[in-house]
Motif scaffolding. Structure first.
Motif, PDB file in Angstrom:
ATOM      1  N   TRP A  17       0.963  -1.222   0.011  1.00  0.00           N
ATOM      2  CA  TRP A  17      -0.189   0.030   0.078  1.00  0.00           C
ATOM      3  C   TRP A  17       0.920   1.336  -0.028  1.00  0.00           C
ATOM      4  O   TRP A  17       1.739   1.175   0.864  1.00  0.00           O
ATOM      5  CB  TRP A  17      -0.913  -0.123   1.195  1.00  0.00           C
ATOM      6  CG  TRP A  17      -1.685   1.348   1.549  1.00  0.00           C
ATOM      7  CD1 TRP A  17      -1.293   2.186   2.495  1.00  0.00           C
ATOM      8  CD2 TRP A  17      -2.757   1.690   1.099  1.00  0.00           C
ATOM      9  NE1 TRP A  17      -2.160   3.180   2.567  1.00  0.00           N
ATOM     10  CE2 TRP A  17      -3.156   3.220   1.916  1.00  0.00           C
ATOM     11  CE3 TRP A  17      -3.569   1.140   0.028  1.00  0.00           C
ATOM     12  CZ2 TRP A  17      -4.388   3.785   1.344  1.00  0.00           C
ATOM     13  CZ3 TRP A  17      -4.632   2.038  -0.410  1.00  0.00           C
ATOM     14  CH2 TRP A  17      -4.970   3.145   0.469  1.00  0.00           C
ATOM     15  N   ASP A  18       0.524   2.182  -0.920  1.00  0.00           N
ATOM     16  CA  ASP A  18       1.542   3.394  -0.880  1.00  0.00           C
ATOM     17  C   ASP A  18       0.935   4.802  -0.523  1.00  0.00           C
ATOM     18  O   ASP A  18       1.342   5.683  -0.687  1.00  0.00           O
ATOM     19  CB  ASP A  18       1.943   3.705  -2.433  1.00  0.00           C
ATOM     20  CG  ASP A  18       0.968   4.237  -3.294  1.00  0.00           C
ATOM     21  OD1 ASP A  18      -0.029   4.403  -3.006  1.00  0.00           O
ATOM     22  OD2 ASP A  18       1.464   4.319  -4.581  1.00  0.00           O
ATOM     23  N   ASN A  20      -2.337   5.560  -1.144  1.00  0.00           N
ATOM     24  CA  ASN A  20      -3.113   5.865  -2.210  1.00  0.00           C
ATOM     25  C   ASN A  20      -3.629   4.751  -2.867  1.00  0.00           C
ATOM     26  O   ASN A  20      -4.919   4.676  -3.260  1.00  0.00           O
ATOM     27  CB  ASN A  20      -2.843   7.259  -3.258  1.00  0.00           C
ATOM     28  CG  ASN A  20      -2.792   8.217  -2.474  1.00  0.00           C
ATOM     29  OD1 ASN A  20      -3.299   9.085  -1.613  1.00  0.00           O
ATOM     30  ND2 ASN A  20      -1.430   9.013  -2.664  1.00  0.00           N
ATOM     31  N   VAL A  21      -2.552   4.026  -3.106  1.00  0.00           N
ATOM     32  CA  VAL A  21      -3.425   2.569  -3.925  1.00  0.00           C
ATOM     33  C   VAL A  21      -2.707   1.503  -3.620  1.00  0.00           C
ATOM     34  O   VAL A  21      -1.700   1.190  -2.990  1.00  0.00           O
ATOM     35  CB  VAL A  21      -2.558   2.960  -5.454  1.00  0.00           C
ATOM     36  CG1 VAL A  21      -2.812   1.717  -6.350  1.00  0.00           C
ATOM     37  CG2 VAL A  21      -2.880   4.155  -6.114  1.00  0.00           C
ATOM     38  N   LEU A  22      -3.531   0.534  -3.739  1.00  0.00           N
ATOM     39  CA  LEU A  22      -3.306  -0.915  -3.001  1.00  0.00           C
ATOM     40  C   LEU A  22      -2.671  -1.657  -4.398  1.00  0.00           C
ATOM     41  O   LEU A  22      -3.398  -1.810  -5.607  1.00  0.00           O
ATOM     42  CB  LEU A  22      -4.618  -1.472  -2.592  1.00  0.00           C
ATOM     43  CG  LEU A  22      -4.270  -2.978  -2.244  1.00  0.00           C
ATOM     44  CD1 LEU A  22      -3.348  -2.846  -0.747  1.00  0.00           C
ATOM     45  CD2 LEU A  22      -5.641  -3.761  -1.916  1.00  0.00           C
ATOM     46  N   TRP A  23      -1.479  -2.015  -4.251  1.00  0.00           N
ATOM     47  CA  TRP A  23      -0.918  -2.552  -5.237  1.00  0.00           C
ATOM     48  C   TRP A  23      -0.743  -4.119  -5.188  1.00  0.00           C
ATOM     49  O   TRP A  23      -0.580  -4.864  -4.149  1.00  0.00           O
ATOM     50  CB  TRP A  23       0.694  -2.155  -5.481  1.00  0.00           C
ATOM     51  CG  TRP A  23       0.795  -0.736  -5.779  1.00  0.00           C
ATOM     52  CD1 TRP A  23       0.775   0.296  -4.742  1.00  0.00           C
ATOM     53  CD2 TRP A  23       0.897  -0.144  -6.819  1.00  0.00           C
ATOM     54  NE1 TRP A  23       1.007   1.581  -5.706  1.00  0.00           N
ATOM     55  CE2 TRP A  23       0.778   1.209  -6.911  1.00  0.00           C
ATOM     56  CE3 TRP A  23       1.035  -0.931  -8.321  1.00  0.00           C
ATOM     57  CZ2 TRP A  23       1.064   2.179  -7.922  1.00  0.00           C
ATOM     58  CZ3 TRP A  23       0.979   0.158  -9.491  1.00  0.00           C
ATOM     59  CH2 TRP A  23       1.126   1.518  -9.328  1.00  0.00           C
ATOM     60  N   GLU A  28      -5.101  -7.358 -13.236  1.00  0.00           N
ATOM     61  CA  GLU A  28      -6.756  -6.715 -13.108  1.00  0.00           C
ATOM     62  C   GLU A  28      -7.323  -7.917 -13.469  1.00  0.00           C
ATOM     63  O   GLU A  28      -8.623  -8.342 -12.850  1.00  0.00           O
ATOM     64  CB  GLU A  28      -6.757  -5.524 -13.856  1.00  0.00           C
ATOM     65  CG  GLU A  28      -8.051  -5.016 -13.685  1.00  0.00           C
ATOM     66  CD  GLU A  28      -8.241  -3.737 -14.668  1.00  0.00           C
ATOM     67  OE1 GLU A  28      -9.480  -3.146 -14.722  1.00  0.00           O
ATOM     68  OE2 GLU A  28      -7.290  -3.237 -15.155  1.00  0.00           O
ATOM     69  N   PRO A  66       5.437   5.237  -3.136  1.00  0.00           N
ATOM     70  CA  PRO A  66       4.408   5.328  -4.142  1.00  0.00           C
ATOM     71  C   PRO A  66       4.994   5.165  -5.684  1.00  0.00           C
ATOM     72  O   PRO A  66       6.480   5.540  -5.975  1.00  0.00           O
ATOM     73  CB  PRO A  66       4.222   6.814  -4.341  1.00  0.00           C
ATOM     74  CG  PRO A  66       4.547   7.286  -2.822  1.00  0.00           C
ATOM     75  CD  PRO A  66       5.592   6.405  -2.441  1.00  0.00           C
ATOM     76  N   LYS A  67       4.545   4.563  -6.619  1.00  0.00           N
ATOM     77  CA  LYS A  67       5.124   3.923  -7.771  1.00  0.00           C
ATOM     78  C   LYS A  67       4.492   5.168  -8.807  1.00  0.00           C
ATOM     79  O   LYS A  67       4.979   5.158  -9.887  1.00  0.00           O
ATOM     80  CB  LYS A  67       4.542   2.680  -8.128  1.00  0.00           C
ATOM     81  CG  LYS A  67       4.941   1.546  -7.190  1.00  0.00           C
ATOM     82  CD  LYS A  67       4.727   0.194  -8.078  1.00  0.00           C
ATOM     83  CE  LYS A  67       5.137  -0.714  -7.042  1.00  0.00           C
ATOM     84  NZ  LYS A  67       4.870  -2.373  -7.644  1.00  0.00           N
ATOM     85  N   TYR A  68       3.426   6.189  -8.436  1.00  0.00           N
ATOM     86  CA  TYR A  68       3.020   7.114  -9.316  1.00  0.00           C
ATOM     87  C   TYR A  68       2.835   8.107  -8.527  1.00  0.00           C
ATOM     88  O   TYR A  68       2.485   8.175  -7.269  1.00  0.00           O
ATOM     89  CB  TYR A  68       1.628   6.533  -9.804  1.00  0.00           C
ATOM     90  CG  TYR A  68       0.878   7.599 -10.468  1.00  0.00           C
ATOM     91  CD1 TYR A  68       1.162   7.901 -11.790  1.00  0.00           C
ATOM     92  CD2 TYR A  68      -0.111   8.319 -10.052  1.00  0.00           C
ATOM     93  CE1 TYR A  68       0.506   8.962 -12.722  1.00  0.00           C
ATOM     94  CE2 TYR A  68      -0.776   9.144 -10.676  1.00  0.00           C
ATOM     95  CZ  TYR A  68      -0.506   9.726 -12.025  1.00  0.00           C
ATOM     96  OH  TYR A  68      -1.341  10.602 -12.617  1.00  0.00           O
ATOM     97  N   ARG A  70       0.966  12.079  -9.007  1.00  0.00           N
ATOM     98  CA  ARG A  70       0.002  12.935  -9.813  1.00  0.00           C
ATOM     99  C   ARG A  70       0.903  14.167 -10.279  1.00  0.00           C
ATOM    100  O   ARG A  70       1.304  14.883  -9.553  1.00  0.00           O
ATOM    101  CB  ARG A  70      -1.033  13.105  -9.290  1.00  0.00           C
ATOM    102  CG  ARG A  70      -2.000  14.068  -9.808  1.00  0.00           C
ATOM    103  CD  ARG A  70      -3.205  14.235  -9.123  1.00  0.00           C
ATOM    104  NE  ARG A  70      -4.329  12.897  -9.451  1.00  0.00           N
ATOM    105  CZ  ARG A  70      -5.018  12.584  -8.603  1.00  0.00           C
ATOM    106  NH1 ARG A  70      -5.266  13.125  -7.475  1.00  0.00           N
ATOM    107  NH2 ARG A  70      -5.662  11.384  -8.900  1.00  0.00           N
TER     108      ARG A  70
END
Length: 109
Positions: A17-18, A20-23, A28, A66-68, A70
């Motif tokens: 988990w970063d 914001n996003v659960l990786w 998918e 985080p991998k991304y 914004r």
């Protein structure tokens, strides 16, 4: 809410988990095919935060970097007015100002 989907994913399929996003460690389509549910799964095998009277100790999810990020758009990132191209999309003619373009559109098209 319209078109809500619930996914009950085993913790072993979670990379981290970063904030914001659960990786996830799985693609998918695999998640959609195997973990999307319309009803609650068995609470003895899954942690359900909204299950009434349910308290559980569940494993911590690893917090990862985080991998991304914004992009931040500021006035510094925008094109100055003198470099902007005011292009008529109908005839592909360029104009120096928005006023010239507006005048052209109202008289020619």
């Amino acid at each position: 809410m319209v078109n809500v989907h619930y996914y009950y994913i085993p913790i072993g399929k979670v990379e981290g988990w970063d904030g914001n996003v659960l990786w996830l460690k799985v693609p998918e389509e695999y998640v959609k095919r195997n973990y999307e549910r319309d009803t609650y799964p068995d609470p003895s095998q899954y942690y359900l935060k909204d299950f009434p009277g349910y308290t559980a100790v569940y494993p911590e999810v690893e917090v990862i970097l985080p991998k991304y990020s914004r992009p931040v758009y500021t006035t510094k990132n925008t094109t100055p007015e003198e470099f902007r191209v005011n292009l008529c999309e109908l005839c592909q003619t360029a104009f120096d100002t928005e006023d010239d373009l507006s005048q052209h559109v109202s008289t020619s098209h």
